[in-house]
Design an enzyme around this catalytic site. Structure first.
Site, PDB file in Angstrom:
ATOM      1  N   CYS A   1      -8.047   3.042  -3.090  1.00 48.48           N
ATOM      2  CA  CYS A   1      -9.073   3.249  -2.065  1.00 48.48           C
ATOM      3  C   CYS A   1     -10.426   3.559  -2.699  1.00 48.48           C
ATOM      4  CB  CYS A   1      -8.611   4.336  -1.081  1.00 48.48           C
ATOM      5  SG  CYS A   1      -9.555   4.352   0.450  1.00 48.48           S
TER       6      CYS A   1
ATOM      7  N   HIS B   1      -2.895   3.124   0.310  1.00 51.39           N
ATOM      8  CA  HIS B   1      -2.566   4.336  -0.451  1.00 51.39           C
ATOM      9  C   HIS B   1      -1.077   4.424  -0.795  1.00 51.39           C
ATOM     10  CE1 HIS B   1      -6.309   6.847  -0.041  1.00 51.39           C
ATOM     11  NE2 HIS B   1      -6.568   5.899   0.837  1.00 51.39           N
TER      12      HIS B   1
ATOM     13  N   GLU C   1       0.383   6.353  -2.799  1.00 51.85           N
ATOM     14  CA  GLU C   1       0.839   7.734  -3.002  1.00 51.85           C
ATOM     15  C   GLU C   1       1.243   8.416  -1.692  1.00 51.85           C
ATOM     16  OE1 GLU C   1      -2.159   6.833  -2.643  1.00 51.85           O
ATOM     17  OE2 GLU C   1      -3.523   8.411  -2.042  1.00 51.85           O
TER      18      GLU C   1
END
Lengths: 87, 231
Positions: free
Chosen positions: B85, B194, B196
Site C-alpha cells: 500500500c 494488504h 499482512e
C-alpha cells in the site's frame, strides 16, 4: 524575501478530482460566471516556494528545476509548468 | 530469518506486518526511518499507512528518508523488499518500481476483501503461490489507481512484471487492472492490497469455509523465508 516559485500541475490527461469537486460546488453555488457555463473546468495544482536570504542566481534556478522535476513533482502524473523567481 | 519492518512517521501497519513475519516463522526487526542501519536483516517490508501525512505525494517524502538510501542500495543488490500500500507508493517514488499511484477513479476511500490473480510466482515474495492462483487480500486505500505511460505498460506486460491483477472488480481504476508489480530480478514486489491482514484464522477475509478464515497473505511471508533458506 528572494524566492523561487515552482508550480506543479496534474497532467492534462488525468482526472483532477479536487478540481472537479470545486467546479461542482461552484456550479451549485450558482456563481454568475459558472451559471453561463463560462467556467468549463477547474484544475488544482501546487505552488511551492523556495526561500533564500540572498539574491537568486541562474544556478539556483537550474537547481530548482532539477528539484522540481525529480522530487517536487512526479513526471508520471504531474508537470512542472512554471519556475520563476522574485528578488 | 530476520525481516525488517520500517516505521516512518505516519506508518500504520508496521505492527501487523511484524506480526505476519512472526506467524510465518521469521524474526521481525523494527527499522527506523531516520536510521540508515538495516541491522543485517535478510529482507525488508515497507508497510502501509500515511507516511508524512501523504504530504507532497503519497510516499514521496518517505522515499527520501535516510533508511531508504540503504534500502534502495540493498534492493539493487538483491535484498528482498515488499512494499504494501503506502509501501508500494514509496517503492514507486523511489524508482524501484515504475509508474505512479493516483487517487481512486471514483474518488472514494475503499475498504474491501479483494480477489487477486497471482500472475508471477517466481519472485521472492510469491514463490509459494500457484501461477494464476486466485487469492483474497484486504484492500484499503484512497490513492491506489495505478498509472504508467503506454511504453511502461507495454514493457510490464511484455516482460511479465505484473505480479497481481484485480479480479472481478477493478476497485480504483488501475490501468490494466494492476494490483501489484515486481522488478526484473524478482526481489522487489509492491502491491496495494494488504497481505499482512490475512495471516491468521479469525482475523482474515471471509472464505466459503468460514467467516474471517482467509490466510492467503501468509504465503507472502513464508515465500520470502523459503527463498532465503534456498538462496
Amino acid at each position: 524575501m528572494p524566492k523561487i516559485i515552482v508550480e506543479v500541475m496534474p497532467k492534462e490527461v488525468l482526472l483532477d478530482p479536487a478540481g472537479k469537486s470545486v467546479m461542482n460546488a461552484l456550479h451549485r453555488k450558482g456563481h454568475s460566471a459558472s451559471k453561463k457555463s463560462d467556467i468549463t473546468a477547474v484544475r488544482i495544482g501546487k505552488r511551492i516556494e523556495l526561500h533564500f536570504d540572498r539574491e537568486i542566481t541562474d544556478k539556483d534556478l537550474a537547481d530548482a528545476r532539477e528539484i522540481g522535476e525529480s522530487f517536487l513533482s512526479n513526471g508520471v502524473i504531474e508537470d512542472v509548468v512554471k519556475i520563476s523567481s522574485e528578488n | 530469518m530476520k525481516i525488517g519492518v520500517v516505521t516512518f512517521p505516519g506508518t500504520l501497519d508496521d505492527r501487523d506486518a511484524a506480526r505476519a513475519v512472526r506467524l510465518a516463522g521469521g524474526e521481525a526487526v523494527s527499522l527506523w526511518h531516520a536510521d540508515t542501519n538495516l541491522h543485517k536483516v535478510d529482507a525488508v517490508v515497507l508497510p502501509g499507512g500515511f507516511s508524512y501525512g501523504d504530504y507532497l505525494r503519497c510516499g514521496a517524502i518517505a522515499a527520501q528518508a535516510p533508511v531508504m538510501e540503504s534500502i534502495i542500495k540493498a534492493a539493487n543488490g538483491g535484498l528482498p523488499v515488499l512494499g504494501i500500500c503506502n509501501g508500494f507508493q514509496v517503492l514507486v517514488e523511489s524508482h524501484l518500481l515504475p509508474g505512479g499511484l493516483i487517487r481512486n477513479e471514483h474518488q472514494h476511500f475503499i475498504c474491501r476483501d479483494q480477489k487477486l490473480i497471482v500472475e508471477s510466482n517466481t519472485t521472492a515474495w510469491t514463490n509459494e503461490f500457484e501461477l494464476n492462483q486466485e487469492i483474497t487480500i484486504p484492500l484499503k486505500n484512497g490513492e491506489g489507481g495505478y498509472i504508467a505511460t503506454d511504453e511502461t505498460l507495454k514493457r510490464l506486460e511484455g516482460e511479465g512484471l505484473i505480479t497481481f491483477r484485480y479480479k472481478e472488480v477493478n476497485p480504483n481504476g488501475s490501468m490494466n487492472d494492476i494490483a501489484g508489480l515486481r522488478n526484473e530480478r524478482g526481489n522487489v514486489v509492491g502491491l496495494m492490497p494488504h497481505p499482512e491482514h490475512a495471516v491468521e484464522p479469525g482475523f482474515g477475509p471471509d472464505t466459503t469455509v468460514a467467516m474471517r478464515s482467509g490466510v492467503d497473505g501468509l504465503k507472502f511471508f513464508t515465500s520470502v523465508i523459503n527463498s532465503l533458506v534456498n538462496a
